[in-house]
Design an enzyme around this catalytic site. Structure first.
Site, PDB file in Angstrom:
ATOM      1  N   SER A  56       0.839  -1.194   0.000  1.00 30.77           N
ATOM      2  CA  SER A  56       0.000   0.000   0.000  1.00 30.77           C
ATOM      3  C   SER A  56       0.881   1.253   0.000  1.00 30.77           C
ATOM      4  O   SER A  56       1.720   1.415  -0.884  1.00 30.77           O
ATOM      5  CB  SER A  56      -0.936  -0.046   1.215  1.00 30.77           C
ATOM      6  N   ASP A  69      -8.869  -6.341  -4.792  1.00 33.77           N
ATOM      7  CA  ASP A  69      -8.462  -5.053  -4.226  1.00 33.77           C
ATOM      8  C   ASP A  69      -8.979  -3.950  -5.149  1.00 33.77           C
ATOM      9  O   ASP A  69      -8.407  -3.672  -6.187  1.00 33.77           O
ATOM     10  CB  ASP A  69      -6.944  -4.995  -4.104  1.00 33.77           C
ATOM     11  N   HIS A 119      -8.127  -5.117  -0.329  1.00 33.13           N
ATOM     12  CA  HIS A 119      -6.829  -4.472  -0.129  1.00 33.13           C
ATOM     13  C   HIS A 119      -6.063  -5.068   1.049  1.00 33.13           C
ATOM     14  O   HIS A 119      -4.833  -5.130   1.035  1.00 33.13           O
ATOM     15  CB  HIS A 119      -7.039  -2.975   0.078  1.00 33.13           C
TER      16      HIS A 119
END
Length: 386
Positions: A152, A321, A354
């Site tokens: 991320s 995601d 995610h």
């Protein structure tokens, strides 16, 4: 045999020299808190930097002796015999400047005023963080990382490392990340920030001196963020339309209190988050996410932006995601291939959205393990060149 690194102790590094930020501001001396796992080799060639995401910290693996239940946020990834094997690698986790977990941040005292920085803390960028991490590497005697790794927001930092300090990175692992946020992502961040900024307990960022915490704003911000971290499939499987503490066919209560299980879950996540995270830090980090766009200085040309990179890359995305979708990772892969870089790309079919990069997906962990095994073998065969 896979095992945890066990009890770990945070360390602190003080930097007295000023830091010129991307904004043009000069930040005075600061401190960074970090942890290390494993042993640095005599050639100092087996170091791996792990960069953290929004609400994480330097505490990547193991636990603290005084808080044995406080397990590192990537403990399933890092340790003896784990995908990032600390029997082979020396792992460094650092808390970014501006955070609320020990490094200098908005809660710290501003030497110019003798009061907490609060909203006067300067806006930061991913590139600013990378420069501070490079200074820490200098302090630790690490000239070149065998790998820089992150998921991320941490993946953005790994990507920035590859272009800002290309000779200091042998491999970059960019997981569930992107080269820039979409308009939708920026929108989510803005709504979350507005929840904090409009909380009457925020006091323009000066809530420390008022003895308050903008809990309602933080709770809503976390609830918004958490929705984007999960996939629709996971929410349907875990919660569906289940009613809290009742059977599916029970009557509704016809109130605005918690009715569904998903509402209860989100409120719990928000309340928990508001008890440990700093509101000013949340503003800073989400804005750094918004600003990250290495191609902006190259007319939007990501290939040109990544041209300085010399590292080999491991890029991974997850099919469900929708916050940092596989399309965003494929854009990075394409730009790297245009620059004739060596790229390993994994698009993993996982249902978790995610958050998958934090979880124990066997296929994902096997790929990361294989990549680090290859790095370790190259270090052995080539006498220190990963």
């Amino acid at each position: 045999m896979s095992a945890s690194v066990g009890a770990v102790t945070p360390q602190r590094a003080r930097f007295d020299e000023g830091l010129t930020l991307a904004s043009g501001a000069t930040f005075p001396g600061y401190e960074l808190v970090y942890e290390t796992y494993g042993t640095l080799s005599p050639r100092r060639d087996n170091a791996v930097l792990v960069c953290h995401a929004l609400n994480a910290s330097h505490h990547v693996a193991g636990w603290h002796a005084d808080k044995p239940k406080d397990i590192g946020w990537w403990d399933n990834m890092i340790g003896p015999g784990r995908p990032l094997d600390t029997d082979r690698f020396f792992v460094v986790g650092v808390n970014n400047l501006g955070s609320c977990f020990g490094s200098t941040g908005p809660m710290s005292i501003n030497p110019a005023t003798g009061r907490p920085w609060g909203s006067a803390f300067p806006v930061l960028t991913v590139e600013d963080w990378v420069h501070t991490q490079a200074r820490l590497a200098d302090r630790l005697g690490i000239e070149r990382f065998a790998a820089v790794m992150g998921g991320s927001l941490g993946g953005m930092q790994a990507l920035a490392w590859s272009t800002l300090y290309p000779q200091r990175v042998a491999h970059a692992l960019v997981i569930a990340s992107t080269a820039k946020l979409s308009a939708q992502n920026i929108a989510f961040n803005e709504v979350a920030r507005r929840a904090i900024l409009t909380d009457p307990e925020f006091f323009g960022g000066g809530f420390y001196e008022h003895g308050t915490v903008p809990r309602r704003g933080l709770e809503v911000a976390r609830m918004i963020g958490h929705i984007t971290y999960l996939s629709d499939d996971v929410m349907a499987e875990r919660f569906g339309r289940g009613l809290r503490d009742r059977q599916v066919d029970d009557d509704y209560r016809f109130t605005f209190d918690v009715e569904f299980e998903i509402e209860s879950y989100l409120r719990h996540q928000g309340e928990k988050f508001s008890q440990y995270f700093d509101a000013n830090t949340y503003l800073l980090i989400t804005r750094a996410l918004d600003y990250f766009d290495p191609a902006r200085a190259h007319g939007g040309d990501l290939t040109a932006a990544l041209a300085p990179a010399t590292a080999d890359f491991f890029i991974a995305s997850f099919t469900t995601d929708w916050r940092f979708s596989p399309e965003r990772s494929r854009e990075i892969v394409e730009a790297l291939l245009n620059n004739r870089r060596n790229v390993t790309y994994a698009e993993i079919d996982a249902p978790h959205g995610h958050d998958a990069f934090l979880l124990d997906d066997p296929q994902y962990h096997a790929m990361v393990r294989a990549y680090f095994n290859n790095i370790a073998e190259r270090l052995t065969k080539q006498g220190g060149q990963a």
